[in-house]
Structures are given as structure tokens and as C-alpha cells.
Design an enzyme around this catalytic site. Structure first.
Site, mmCIF file in Angstrom:
data_model
loop_
_atom_site.group_PDB
_atom_site.id
_atom_site.type_symbol
_atom_site.label_atom_id
_atom_site.label_comp_id
_atom_site.label_asym_id
_atom_site.label_seq_id
_atom_site.Cartn_x
_atom_site.Cartn_y
_atom_site.Cartn_z
ATOM 1 N N ASN A 164 -13.625 -0.877 14.268
ATOM 2 C CA ASN A 164 -13.380 -2.157 15.104
ATOM 3 C C ASN A 164 -13.817 -1.859 16.986
ATOM 4 O O ASN A 164 -14.737 -2.275 17.534
ATOM 5 C CB ASN A 164 -12.073 -2.588 15.194
ATOM 6 C CG ASN A 164 -11.115 -4.044 14.865
ATOM 7 O OD1 ASN A 164 -12.903 -3.697 13.403
ATOM 8 N ND2 ASN A 164 -10.481 -4.066 14.456
ATOM 9 N N VAL B 238 -11.292 2.839 14.111
ATOM 10 C CA VAL B 238 -12.321 3.505 14.799
ATOM 11 C C VAL B 238 -13.823 2.701 14.461
ATOM 12 O O VAL B 238 -14.571 2.606 15.322
ATOM 13 C CB VAL B 238 -12.690 5.038 13.728
ATOM 14 C CG1 VAL B 238 -14.016 5.517 13.942
ATOM 15 C CG2 VAL B 238 -11.978 5.804 14.077
ATOM 16 N N TYR C 285 0.496 -1.081 0.134
ATOM 17 C CA TYR C 285 0.112 -0.046 -0.078
ATOM 18 C C TYR C 285 0.988 0.543 0.021
ATOM 19 O O TYR C 285 0.750 2.397 -1.199
ATOM 20 C CB TYR C 285 -0.549 -0.060 1.475
ATOM 21 C CG TYR C 285 -1.821 1.231 1.477
ATOM 22 C CD1 TYR C 285 -3.548 1.001 0.850
ATOM 23 C CD2 TYR C 285 -1.614 2.178 2.168
ATOM 24 C CE1 TYR C 285 -4.172 2.166 0.782
ATOM 25 C CE2 TYR C 285 -2.663 2.659 2.779
ATOM 26 C CZ TYR C 285 -4.067 2.948 1.387
ATOM 27 O OH TYR C 285 -4.576 4.044 1.995
ATOM 28 N N GLY D 280 2.665 1.638 -2.975
ATOM 29 C CA GLY D 280 1.843 1.318 -3.993
ATOM 30 C C GLY D 280 1.775 3.125 -4.118
ATOM 31 O O GLY D 280 1.691 3.385 -4.974
ATOM 32 N N THR E 71 -0.172 6.649 18.642
ATOM 33 C CA THR E 71 -1.391 7.583 17.955
ATOM 34 C C THR E 71 -1.602 7.920 16.370
ATOM 35 O O THR E 71 -1.080 7.040 15.528
ATOM 36 C CB THR E 71 -0.285 9.156 18.082
ATOM 37 O OG1 THR E 71 0.696 9.494 17.092
ATOM 38 C CG2 THR E 71 0.193 9.396 19.610
ATOM 39 N N ARG E 72 -3.049 8.862 16.450
ATOM 40 C CA ARG E 72 -2.911 8.968 15.285
ATOM 41 C C ARG E 72 -3.966 10.202 14.987
ATOM 42 O O ARG E 72 -4.329 10.789 16.016
ATOM 43 C CB ARG E 72 -3.525 7.565 14.624
ATOM 44 C CG ARG E 72 -3.375 6.732 14.453
ATOM 45 C CD ARG E 72 -2.687 6.443 13.079
ATOM 46 N NE ARG E 72 -2.459 4.438 12.580
ATOM 47 C CZ ARG E 72 -0.878 4.439 13.070
ATOM 48 N NH1 ARG E 72 -0.320 5.221 13.671
ATOM 49 N NH2 ARG E 72 -0.352 3.482 12.719
ATOM 50 N N ASP F 181 3.819 -1.090 11.909
ATOM 51 C CA ASP F 181 2.982 -0.220 12.616
ATOM 52 C C ASP F 181 3.126 1.023 13.533
ATOM 53 O O ASP F 181 3.833 1.748 13.577
ATOM 54 C CB ASP F 181 2.396 -0.971 13.726
ATOM 55 C CG ASP F 181 0.698 -0.071 13.726
ATOM 56 O OD1 ASP F 181 -0.488 -0.953 13.440
ATOM 57 O OD2 ASP F 181 0.282 0.646 14.645
ATOM 58 N N PRO F 182 3.215 2.234 12.092
ATOM 59 C CA PRO F 182 3.706 3.324 12.751
ATOM 60 C C PRO F 182 3.152 3.717 14.263
ATOM 61 O O PRO F 182 2.453 3.798 15.073
ATOM 62 C CB PRO F 182 3.102 4.448 11.438
ATOM 63 C CG PRO F 182 2.497 3.805 10.347
ATOM 64 C CD PRO F 182 2.069 2.333 11.141
#
Ligand code: NAD
Ligand code: UDP
Length: 317
Positions: free
Chosen positions: A190, A188, A145, A148, A210-211, A273-274
Site C-alpha cells: 500500500n 508495504v 487466519y 486456522g 510496530t512490525r 490489529d496487533p
């Protein structure tokens, strides 16, 4: 005469909201979608609209129809979904985008690309401005992703330089709202669905990552400001809400707003995972006077109401 817009991925979460907006602005809209992660349900309310057409089509197959604008949102966006068939994900990002760029070139149409904050990878600059070149693992499980979408950006800017195509590239940060697929596996959806069912809220890792979450209506405002601006600025443009939350904070907020008795349960952190992600949105403010207006509580409440209203609430991923 009314302009015709193609919205590839128009039966998905963001695409269906964009179809609504473009129709409300008087355009004819052709929604091109293979219904792989989207659903007819998302555009069912448009079925009787004479200016709307749903064309079931895979963007890996070249398409030749008349259009004034081509919006490319066709791509699975949730990590579990885009990792299900990673080779296809890369192909959709690169070859699918190339097919739509060709479609735009043949029509001399505007081309709008939904890129992503994932081009920044697991960033070592925080918050992330558009000038940051990112930190992506090119051989990891997210690369199909991330790389891409990076290559899709390259194609957009080469079509602009080489073919003089009017491209507009947005880098979308985590966006949420009604019509997300309840089972798509993003955080969100989930958390809300787990909370509504009284199930454990699945925290990946220790939940300190964090996001920054943007409500869909704010994002669509930014899309339209950017796409309808005079030619000259092609992006990339960060679009997102800089309010930053840890996953623990998000889980607490969802539990509070749903009044749920759910408890936190801990699961392994997926590879690559960031750890943090937050948009720097000064460019969007300067260029378009845009900044998000809908806060997290309000946006989450609207999203919770949406999921509560569904007849059969599906399970979280
Ligand atoms: P979504 O999965 O709800 O929508 C994607 C749509 O594309 C679906 O309707 C799907 O059926 C369609 N699609 C997938 N592959 C296709 C193909 N080969 N041919 C035709 N249609 C195809 O996801 P979304 O959240 O609405 O994301 C839309 C776009 O925005 C994606 O390109 C995604 O990368 C980008 N984006 C979204 C977010 C976000 O937080 N929602 C963040 C960054 C980028
Ligand atoms: N996440 C989580 N529990 C879940 C789903 C996701 O803790 O049930 C975490 C995930 O590990 C990531 C963050 O939430 O750190 C955002 O994940 P999402 O898949 O929504 O988007 P992305 O990683 O692409 O930003």
C-alpha cells in the site's frame, strides 16, 4: 535422481521465490496453486523450464502425485484478502493443510509448513520467542487466519507424533519484496504504491503500532537451511527480521526513498490489529547460523524498483 518438490501456493509472492530457489538447487518443482491471490505472472519466467510444472489446483481437494518434499504456502496472507471469505480461509488453513499432510504421508515426504507470527496474536510478550503461546481472539475477524494457522501447526505436530512424518514448521514474520501483489492490501505494498502515485499514505490508527520486516531473499535462505537440515528438529522456528518500525516510521522511509510528495492520511484501526510484533530469532541463529542480511532501506529500494518497473501500476487496496 533429482528430488521432486511440490510448492503449494507457488504462484504467490513467497512461493514463487521458493520455486526459483528449489529449481536453482536442481529439484523438479510442481507448483500447485489455485491462483486466488497469486498469479501466473509470478512464475511466467519458469514456463520454459522443463523441471517446472504449474498445476492449477485447490488444496481443499485431495491430491495424489509423487513427491519427495511438500512445501505448504497455499493460503491468502493479507488481512483484507483472508477476511474476504473467512470460512474458506479457515478451511484452507485446516483442511487444505490436512490434505497436503496426507499427500506427504503417502509419499513419506518431508512436509514444510508456512506458519505465521499471527499465531502469537496481539502479543503481551515482546519480542516473541517460539515458546510464547500467544494472545489470539478466537472469535475476532483475524481468527480465521490466526486460529486456522494454529490448528494447522497442531495437525503438523500430530502427524509427526502419530505418523512419524518429518515436518518442519516456520513462523514467518512480515516479509516483503518483489512479486507481492500490488493490490493485496498489506502495508508495504500500500505505502509504496500510494507513494509512487502521489496519493495519501493510509495510516491505520495513530500509526504507533510496530512490525518487523524481512526481505524475501533472507527468508528463503532460512527456509532452505531449515528444510535441508538433518531430521531431528521440527520447529516451530521464528523467521523474520528483528528491526522494528512503527507504521509512521515506515511511511516516512517510503516517502523518502520514493521522493514522493504524498502526505499521511489517517483511517480507522482494524479490529484486533496487533499493537507490536517483533521476532526473537535466537533459535534460528543457534540452529542454522541464520540472521537476516538485507536491511530495510536496501530491501525497500529493491521493492520500489520492482513496482516502478511494472507496466500498469495498480492502485493500493
Ligand atoms: P500470497 O497470497 O502471495 O501467496 C499465497 C498463494 O497461495 C497464492 O498464490 C494463492 O493463489 C495460493 N492459494 C491460496 N489458497 C489456495 C488454495 N486453496 N489452493 C491452492 N493455492 C492457494 O501470500 P504470501 O505472502 O506469498 O504467503 C505465502 C504463505 O506464507 C502463506 O501461507 C502465508 O500464510 C505465509 N506467511 C506469509 C507472510 C508474509 O509476510 N508474506 C507472513 C506470515 C506467513
Ligand atoms: N496498515 C496501515 N496502512 C495500510 C495497511 C496496513 O497502517 O494501508 C497497518 C495495519 O493496521 C497493521 C500494519 O500496517 O498495523 C501491518 O499490516 P499488514 O496488513 O501489512 O500485516 P499484518 O497486520 O498482518 O501484520
Amino acid at each position: 535422481m533429482a528430488l521432486t518438490a511440490i510448492v503449494a501456493g507457488g504462484a504467490g509472492f513467497l512461493g514463487s521465490h521458493l520455486c526459483d530457489r528449489l529449481l536453482s538447487e536442481g529439484r523438479n518443482v510442481i507448483c500447485v496453486d489455485d491462483l486466488s491471490t497469486g498469479s501466473e505472472e509470478n512464475v511466467a519466467h519458469l514456463a520454459s523450464e522443463s523441471r517446472f510444472e504449474l498445476l492449477r489446483h485447490d488444496i481443499l481437494v485431495p491430491l495424489r502425485i509423487k513427491a519427495d518434499e511438500v512445501y505448504n504456502l497455499a493460503c491468502p496472507a493479507s488481512p483484507p484478502k483472508y477476511q474476504l471469505d473467512p470460512i474458506r480461509t479457515t478451511q484452507v488453513c485446516v483442511m487444505g493443510t490436512n490434505n497436503l499432510l496426507e499427500l506427504a504421508r503417502h509419499n513419506d515426504a518431508l512436509f514444510f509448513q508456512a506458519s505465521t507470527s499471527e499465531v502469537y496474536g496481539d502479543p503481551d510478550v515482546h519480542p516473541q520467542p517460539e515458546s510464547y503461546r500467544g494472545c489470539v481472539n478466537p472469535i475476532g475477524i483475524r481468527a480465521c487466519y490466526d486460529e486456522g494457522k494454529r490448528c494447522a501447526e497442531t495437525l503438523c505436530f500430530d502427524y509427526h507424533r502419530f505418523h512419524k512424518l518429518d515436518v518442519r514448521v516456520v513462523r514467518i514474520f512480515n516479509t516483503y519484496g518483489p512479486r507481492m501483489a500490488a493490490d493485496d492490501g498489506r502495508v508495504v505494498t500500500n505505502f509504496i504504491n500510494q507513494a509512487l502515485k502521489g496519493e495519501g499514505i493510509t495510516i491505520y490508527g495513530d500509526g504507533s503500532q510496530t512490525r518487523s520486516f524481512c526481505y524475501v531473499d533472507d527468508l528463503i535462505d532460512a527456509f532452505r537451511l531449515f528444510a535441508s537440515a538433518r531430521p531431528g528438529f521440527h520447529g516451530p522456528l521464528n523467521t523474520g527480521n528483528p528491526e522494528e518500525y512503527t507504521m509512521i516510521e515506515l511511511a516516512s522511509l517510503v516517502i523518502e526513498l520514493t521522493g514522493s510528495s504524498s502526505k499521511l492520511v489517517y483511517r480507522d484501526l482494524p479490529q484486533d490489529d496487533p499493537q507490536q510484533r517483533c521476532p526473537e530469532i535466537n533459535l534460528a541463529k543457534e540452529k542454522f547460523g541464520w540472521s537476516p542480511r538485507i536491511g530495510m532501506r536496501d530491501g525497500l529500494q529493491r521493492t520500489i524498483e520492482h513496482f516502478k518497473s511494472l507496466p500498469n501500476r495498480p492502485l493500493g487496496y
